[in-house]
Motif scaffolding. Structure first.
Motif, PDB file in Angstrom:
ATOM      1  N   ALA A 141       2.612   1.898  -2.822  1.00  0.00           N
ATOM      2  CA  ALA A 141       1.634   1.868  -4.184  1.00  0.00           C
ATOM      3  C   ALA A 141       0.678   4.006  -4.142  1.00  0.00           C
ATOM      4  O   ALA A 141       1.051   4.090  -5.059  1.00  0.00           O
ATOM      5  N   ILE A 142       0.666   4.537  -2.778  1.00  0.00           N
ATOM      6  CA  ILE A 142       0.281   5.283  -2.720  1.00  0.00           C
ATOM      7  C   ILE A 142       1.778   6.576  -2.929  1.00  0.00           C
ATOM      8  O   ILE A 142       1.368   7.560  -3.375  1.00  0.00           O
ATOM      9  N   VAL A 154      -2.910  -2.725  -6.674  1.00  0.00           N
ATOM     10  CA  VAL A 154      -3.566  -1.532  -5.753  1.00  0.00           C
ATOM     11  C   VAL A 154      -5.283  -1.349  -5.978  1.00  0.00           C
ATOM     12  O   VAL A 154      -6.751  -2.254  -5.407  1.00  0.00           O
ATOM     13  N   CYS A 158       2.697  -1.870  -8.384  1.00  0.00           N
ATOM     14  CA  CYS A 158       1.940  -1.936  -7.047  1.00  0.00           C
ATOM     15  C   CYS A 158       0.610  -0.959  -6.894  1.00  0.00           C
ATOM     16  O   CYS A 158      -0.223  -1.823  -6.613  1.00  0.00           O
ATOM     17  N   ARG A 159       0.945   0.268  -7.625  1.00  0.00           N
ATOM     18  CA  ARG A 159      -0.719   1.294  -7.904  1.00  0.00           C
ATOM     19  C   ARG A 159      -1.886   0.606  -8.489  1.00  0.00           C
ATOM     20  O   ARG A 159      -2.636   0.388  -7.871  1.00  0.00           O
ATOM     21  N   ALA A 196       0.777  -0.611   0.056  1.00  0.00           N
ATOM     22  CA  ALA A 196      -0.021  -0.100  -0.096  1.00  0.00           C
ATOM     23  C   ALA A 196       0.739   1.451   0.007  1.00  0.00           C
ATOM     24  O   ALA A 196       0.448   2.229  -0.097  1.00  0.00           O
ATOM     25  N   THR A 239       2.409 -11.341  -3.139  1.00  0.00           N
ATOM     26  CA  THR A 239       1.043 -10.726  -2.789  1.00  0.00           C
ATOM     27  C   THR A 239       0.289 -10.969  -2.682  1.00  0.00           C
ATOM     28  O   THR A 239      -0.647 -11.372  -1.757  1.00  0.00           O
TER      29      THR A 239
END
Lengths: 314, 339, 641
Positions: free
Chosen positions: C40-41, C90, C86-87, C37, C267
């Motif tokens: 991703a952020i 998610v 990753c983003r 997370a 993941t």
């Protein structure tokens, strides 16, 4: 048993009907106008009307559905919008390829899955169980196409034990077929065998707690016999119930795995058809796949009936 | 019928249909075949029968969980069968229930306070603190206390759970409580605690009970009247003591004779008597006539022709048996007595 | 079991110090997901390079200090692309799962509660969708909507909504039949209220598990769709598109496939493992041990329990002899709790001993202990069991197998679950004869028909070919008895064999037991909670309470003159015993659970005759009849007067 088969066949009628309606209506929703696709940008209004008439597009959608269904029942799935080949012909040409890949991977998944599941259930919490459970969890997390890539890199490119691409027809050379089908089938079968192993384990653990297992042991039947005859027969009931689902998943997975190994099967056909918005081809492919699934379902239903007397019609 | 009747069941039929292959109606199974019953306010009717006799179907139909197929159920002056399973609140709050298995009859995700006050939330405008006060009152009525309010069902023993279920059933002070095998899942030593509790609450609040059970001896203790069911029919009905001490119908006799006694000597006598009696080897179900004809020691030719109507019996009540036709009360040979 | 040294069995097991594996897994999996997370952020800040910036000169490089994970075919930094992936992962997981839940759960709840035609039509449609391979459904939906991340996720959301729909419907259908939902309907709660307040809270646990499964499946499917070019479109970086690139350059730089592959596996693995942990925790949450209701009560410390019962007198025709049996069960907390203590008994040929007690008295376990079939977590720590003069604890499992069936057999409580549903009843009896007696198939079948006839089943040839579910409870119990007697055992253990049956059927089965005993002459251990049933079939009765024998007497003597207050209480509490209106006689309080037995006399907290002496351990005393009560003599006189 015949009655069971007949009953199941009867139950499949509404299923096939709904699938055909779904397929037809969904593909009718495709954003592109098939006539435009066929005549191209240079077509005149007149040509447009002619093609439209030829495709029967002027009829109401219900009429078109029944015309399509009527032909499909006779084995005619229409003609591709692009290369004018018969959809039935194209599908039938690719079918053996996908079928052999799926069948081999299903065999691997069932054998490995059941063996691992039983081994784990026999001694809950032992290292065998932990290893199998961990392996199954891991197996379900690995994308089949990635696993395929790794297998290719290692066994085909590096060790050269197996061919990296293509699938030799079994009729051409059984040995070459076996060599070429091994890697894709293993890649495809991994996650299914993990899923089956987990199901077998939990079903076995559940069955082993049943009264009738204790009763059979109290009767002094040999432990091995109790396990393989009394427990396994009952544990397979829920496993078989979801087996057709697993095989459906395999069939879907084969579409992607085919891309890794450059296998010219239904997957390649489907992806091309979607890119080209080739409606008859998509419709035909879906129907054929559902037909395959339905056959598998029928087989597992019969197996289910054999294992579970309560499921048999009295 | 007399005005002073709380619940009156007339010619009630309850039929289930087996689902066939495509989800359509299949073969019918008649669980209740023309039952007649009545309960006066404050009265306890014990409904006794073995598994498959249809006693729970009657309970479920009265509770509006299962629709009646035909016949009528009148509660006060309201006809319930026409509403099928959709009773208005004014009826719902008058009929409550306590079920058999205290382990599954309480919602595991709710606290005792939630469970006990749920009827109050549905039927009254009480606010939270009023409900809480009432909940404490109710718990004390069943010998539990305020400290139990916040707990979940799994923290209680079977007997205590049954007390919670009773507290919830009492919350609205209903006129009728249907008790479906309220103690058969409990340990012997706690069964009587619950029986006593039910009896005490009935006397204090004037509630009528429809008590469903398989054990005649147990029902006898707190019932005013007893009805005996066999394969969907009510075969005997009458004052509790009369049915228990002088059973009229051959099936009621057999039922009582089959209950093991606490006296080993009496058991031995009964067994010897059974051995000398001719063995009955027949299917339990008969299609026409009396449902008990195949197992009845006093079977007569006419039993095959028609279901016997309810004949009056000496000492009160009725028995659906041709032995009592014409008022001549003949004693069916009791197995224990002939020896 | 031979008598072990007191020291060995005194060592109380400490709670095992296995910091549960599930806790470790939870921590690791949660950390992975939190890291995901964060990446991703904050991808824009964390990634060392622009994920889209091409540099053809540095194409297809291996890992180096500048590019930790190397570069791809267009010279883009793999690590940066991985972080930006990753983003996408998610977003993909959140989008598709949310759509699936929002679409599936309400429809599932609705059709499950409503039933009828709605249910039929929706379920047939769902079955149809499910019978098309999932990827194919997604591909068709993408063909309609067009390719791209969000459209692909809508496709996956629709696809996976079917599993939420079926889950919600399944829970509602199961809950509808729950007694507490019926109770709510009786109370008069509206349909909406029942759905929201009574049913919905119970749907949450399986829903959470299904969400984790779906998140994992979505991540894999998204990768798959992007891999075949129908999901995320280049040049955007997703793990699937990175693998697509890698596949094309497999022979040039195989390492390209490793980072995105590992990312996906780690993941998905974390999500799935977390799901497993949640599922297990949910399963455990439902069965929570009952805490003692009286916090101040003193409980027995079990190291002090001594085998003080007088041993039964030896007899010539003795079949079974149990001396000083103690059985421990491991509790959830990891320590061991005694469930049977100091139990001694003997049964002679042709004799029936009744073992009477309520739940938790240890009566059923006694039978299983004799067979050596107590199951996991339960073990004999003390005492000996002798069958036909042979000490059973000295036997190997193979030898024990020979003993079971041949010398001792058991009939269980519920005949419908103690017979294997998959085989005909005849074949289950024949199997015992074939494996234990080595007779021919033909002989075995003849004997089966004979046995089935002997236990009073009409048309035995026909019934032998029936499956258990085709027989009534009474008939099935007769079959179970026939099987138990097939090898003519010298001891038959009957565990509540009539409890699941109707009273008229019970009588027939009890008569059958008596008849068969006269004919076969076996000894019987008859376990029951019903004193009246015991009065019917037993010669002697032993009353159990809280894991120990409190009274033993010949049947007539016991009913004429019970000596232990518990026996007296039970007898008076039997429905038949009193002939008056309530209040009926009761025994106050509840049966204590194992682990919460009072110190001293275990019945003392419920006993009306309690005196100071009851607080110390009370031995079982007597010769012909035994009682474990310091006031047994007084009570006997009281009855006599």
């Amino acid at each position: 048993m015949l009655r069971l088969i007949f009953q199941r066949l009867l139950a499949l009628v509404p299923l096939l009907f709904i699938v055909s309606v779904l397929t037809f209506s969904f593909t009718s929703l495709l954003p592109s106008d098939p006539v435009d696709l066929i005549i191209g940008d240079t077509g005149t209004q007149e040509q447009y009307e002619i093609v439209r008439e030829r495709l029967g597009m002027n009829e109401p959608v219900v009429v078109r559905y029944f015309q399509w269904l009527g032909r499909a029942v006779q084995g005619d799935l229409g003609t591709s919008f692009f290369n004018s080949v018969s959809v039935t012909g194209a599908v039938m040409q690719r079918l053996p390829v996908t079928l052999s890949l799926t069948a081999v991977s299903a065999l691997i998944a069932i054998v490995v899955g059941i063996a691992a599941g039983i081994a784990a259930a026999l001694r809950p919490r032992s290292w065998v169980d932990r290893f199998a459970t961990l392996g199954a969890t891991f197996g379900q997390a690995v994308p089949n196409f990635w696993f395929g890539l790794i297998l290719v890199a290692f066994f085909a490119v590096n060790l050269r034990w197996f061919p990296a691409t293509g699938l030799t027809p079994i009729s051409a050379s059984p040995w070459e077929w076996l060599r070429s089908v091994t890697l894709p089938a293993v890649a495809l079968g991994l996650s299914a065998s993990a899923a089956i192993a987990r199901q077998v384990r939990s079903a076995m653990v559940g069955v082993l707690q049943q009264d009738y297992i204790r009763a059979a042991r109290a009767q002094g039947l040999p432990a091995r016999r109790v396990l393989f005859r009394h427990a396994l027969t009952n544990a397979m009931v829920p496993v078989v119930a979801v087996l057709s689902f697993q095989i459906t998943v395999l069939l879907g997975g084969s579409l992607i795995v085919e891309q890794v190994f450059a296998i010219n099967g239904l997957g390649t056909l489907a992806i091309t058809a979607v890119r080209q918005q080739d409606i008859p081809m998509i419709q035909g492919l879906v129907l054929v796949m559902v037909a395959l699934v339905v056959i598998v379902q029928l087989a597992t239903d019969v197996m289910y009936g054999l294992l579970n007397p309560k499921a048999r019609p009295s | 019928m007399s005005e002073n009747i709380l619940l009156e069941i007339n010619d009630l039929w309850v039929t289930y249909w087996r689902r066939s292959l495509l989800g359509l109606k299949g073969k019918p199974f008649h669980a209740v075949k023309g039952a007649n019953l009545s309960i006066r306010p404050g009265e306890t009717l014990g409904l006794v029968g073995e598994s498959g006799s249809g006693k729970s179907s009657i309970a479920n139909t009265v509770l509006g969980l299962v629709p009646a197929t035909s016949g009528s159920i009148r509660f006060g002056d309201v006809e319930l069968t026409s509403m099928r399973t959709h009773y208005p609140p004014a009826v719902r709050n008058q009929i409550q229930a306590v079920f058999q298995d205290p382990y599954s009859s309480l919602n595991p995700s709710m606290t005792v306070e939630d469970i006990v006050t749920e009827p109050l939330r549905v039927h009254t405008g009480m606010n939270r603190s009023e409900r809480r006060t009432r909940a404490v009152e109710l718990l004390e009525l069943v010998s539990l206390s305020e400290e139990h309010l916040g707990r979940h069902p799994h923290q209680f023993s079977g007997g205590q759970r049954q007390r919670i279920a009773i507290a919830s059933a009492l919350a609205l002070e209903p006129k009728l409580i249907v008790l479906d095998e309220p103690v058969s899942a409990l340990d012997v030593s706690t069964q009587n605690q619950i029986i006593n509790l039910l009896y005490e609450r009935r006397d204090a609040l004037g509630i009528a009970y429809l008590l469903i059970a398989h054990d005649l001896a147990l029902v006898h203790h707190i019932s005013d009247r007893i009805a005996v069911m066999y394969l969907g029919h009510i075969v005997e009905e009458g004052p509790s003591d009369r049915v228990y001490k002088a059973p009229a119908h051959p099936y009621t006799k057999a039922l009582l004779d089959a209950v093991p006694l606490l006296d080993p000597e009496a058991q031995r006598r009964r067994r010897a008597a059974r051995k000398s009696a001719p063995a009955i080897d027949a299917p339990r179900v008969s299609t026409t006539g009396c449902p008990y004809q195949n197992r009845c020691p006093s079977v007569m030719p006419r039993c095959q022709d028609a279901m016997p109507p309810a004949y009056p019996v000496n000492g009160g009540g009725t028995a659906s048996c041709f032995l009592f036709d014409g008022g001549a009360v003949r004693h069916a040979p009791a197995i224990g007595e002939t020896a | 079991m031979t008598v072990q040294s007191a020291k060995e069995f005194k060592t109380a097991r400490r709670p095992r110090r296995r910091l549960s594996a599930s806790l470790v897994i939870t921590v690791i999996a949660t950390s992975v997901l939190v890291l995901l997370a964060i990446l991703a952020i904050f991808a824009d800040w964390i990634a060392p390079y622009d994920p889209l910036k091409q540099n053809l000169i540095e194409a297809l490089q291996s890992p180096s200090a500048a590019h930790w994970l190397g570069t791809d075919d267009l010279g883009r930094d793999v690590l940066s692309r991985l972080i930006h992936g990753c983003r996408i992962a998610v977003i993909a997981a959140a989008e598709a799962t949310t759509i699936a839940v929002l679409l599936g759960v309400p429809i599932g709840l609705f059709i499950g509660y409503r039933g009828g035609w709605w249910d039929w039509v929706v379920m047939r449609t769902v079955e149809a969708i499910v019978s098309i391979p999932g990827i194919m459904v997604a591909i068709v939906i993408i063909a309609i909507l067009g390719a791209g991340l969000h459209k692909a996720m809508i496709a996956l959301g629709i696809l996976y909504s079917t599993s939420f729909l079926r889950l919600a419907r399944g829970v509602v259908l199961a809950e509808r039949e729950e007694v507490y939902v019926r109770s709510a309907r009786v109370i008069g709660a509206s349909d909406g209220r029942i759905l929201l307040r009574h049913i919905f809270p119970n749907i949450a646990p399986p829903l959470i598990v299904q969400v984790t499964l779906t998140v994992g499946a979505v991540l894999l499917s998204e990768a798959g769709l992007s891999f075949i070019g129908l999901g995320v479109q280049p040049p955007d970086a997703s793990w699937g598109t990175m693998l697509n690139t890698a596949a094309a350059f497999m022979d040039l730089n195989w390492f390209l496939a490793i980072p995105p592959g590992i990312a996906i596996i780690v993941t998905v693995l974390s999500v799935n493992l977390l799901g497993d942990v949640i599922r297990d925790a949910v399963g455990r949450g439902i069965v929570v041990g009952v805490k003692p209701q009286t916090p101040a009560a003193r409980f027995e410390t079990f190291a002090s329990v001594a085998a003080d019962s007088p041993l039964p007198p030896r007899r010539e025709d003795e079949v079974l002899r149990v001396e000083g049996l103690q059985v421990m069960v491991s509790s959830r907390e990891g320590n061991e709790v005694p469930i049977i203590t100091d139990l001694s008994l003997a049964i002679a040929k042709g004799e029936t001993l009744g073992l009477v007690g309520e739940s938790g008295s240890g009566k059923t376990l006694t039978g299983l202990a004799i067979l050596g079939l107590m199951g996991a977590g339960v073990r004999t720590t003390h005492g000996s069991i002798t069958l036909n003069g042979r000490e059973l604890s000295s036997l190997t499992e193979k030898q024990m197998e020979k003993v079971r069936g041949n010398e001792v057999a058991m009939v269980f409580q519920d005949p419908t679950t103690s017979l294997n549903p998959a085989f005909t009843v005849g074949s289950q009896i024949a199997e015992v004869l074939l494996t234990k007696k080595g007779v021919s198939k033909k002989e075995a079948w003849e004997r089966v028909v004979e046995l089935i006839h002997r236990v009073g089943i009409p048309r035995p040839e026909e019934r032998a070919r029936a499956y258990p579910h085709e027989l009534s409870g009474g008939m099935a119990q007769r079959v179970a008895i026939a099987r138990a007697l097939s090898c003519n055992p010298s001891l038959l253990i009957a565990d509540e064999p009539t409890t699941a049956l109707d009273v008229t059927v019970q009588q027939e089965i009890l008569d059958l037991f008596r008849d068969l005993q006269e004919e076969f002459g076996m000894a019987m251990l008859f376990v029951t909670h019903d004193l009246a049933v015991a009065a019917d079939v037993c010669d002697r009765i032993s009353v159990m309470y809280a894991g120990e024998m409190v009274e033993m007497a010949p049947v007539d003597a016991l009913f004429a003159n019970p000596r232990h207050p518990y026996t007296r209480g039970l007898l008076r509490a039997m429905p038949h015993a009193s002939d008056r209106n309530p209040p009926l006689p009761t025994i106050r309080g509840n049966v204590p659970r194992p682990g919460f037995w009072p110190a001293g006399c275990r019945f003392s907290n419920r006993c009306d005759f309690r005196i100071a002496a009851c607080d110390t351990r009370v031995p079982l005393v007597g010769t012909d009849r035994l009682a474990r009560c310091v006031r047994a003599g007084e009570l006997a006189m009281e009855v006599a007067s």
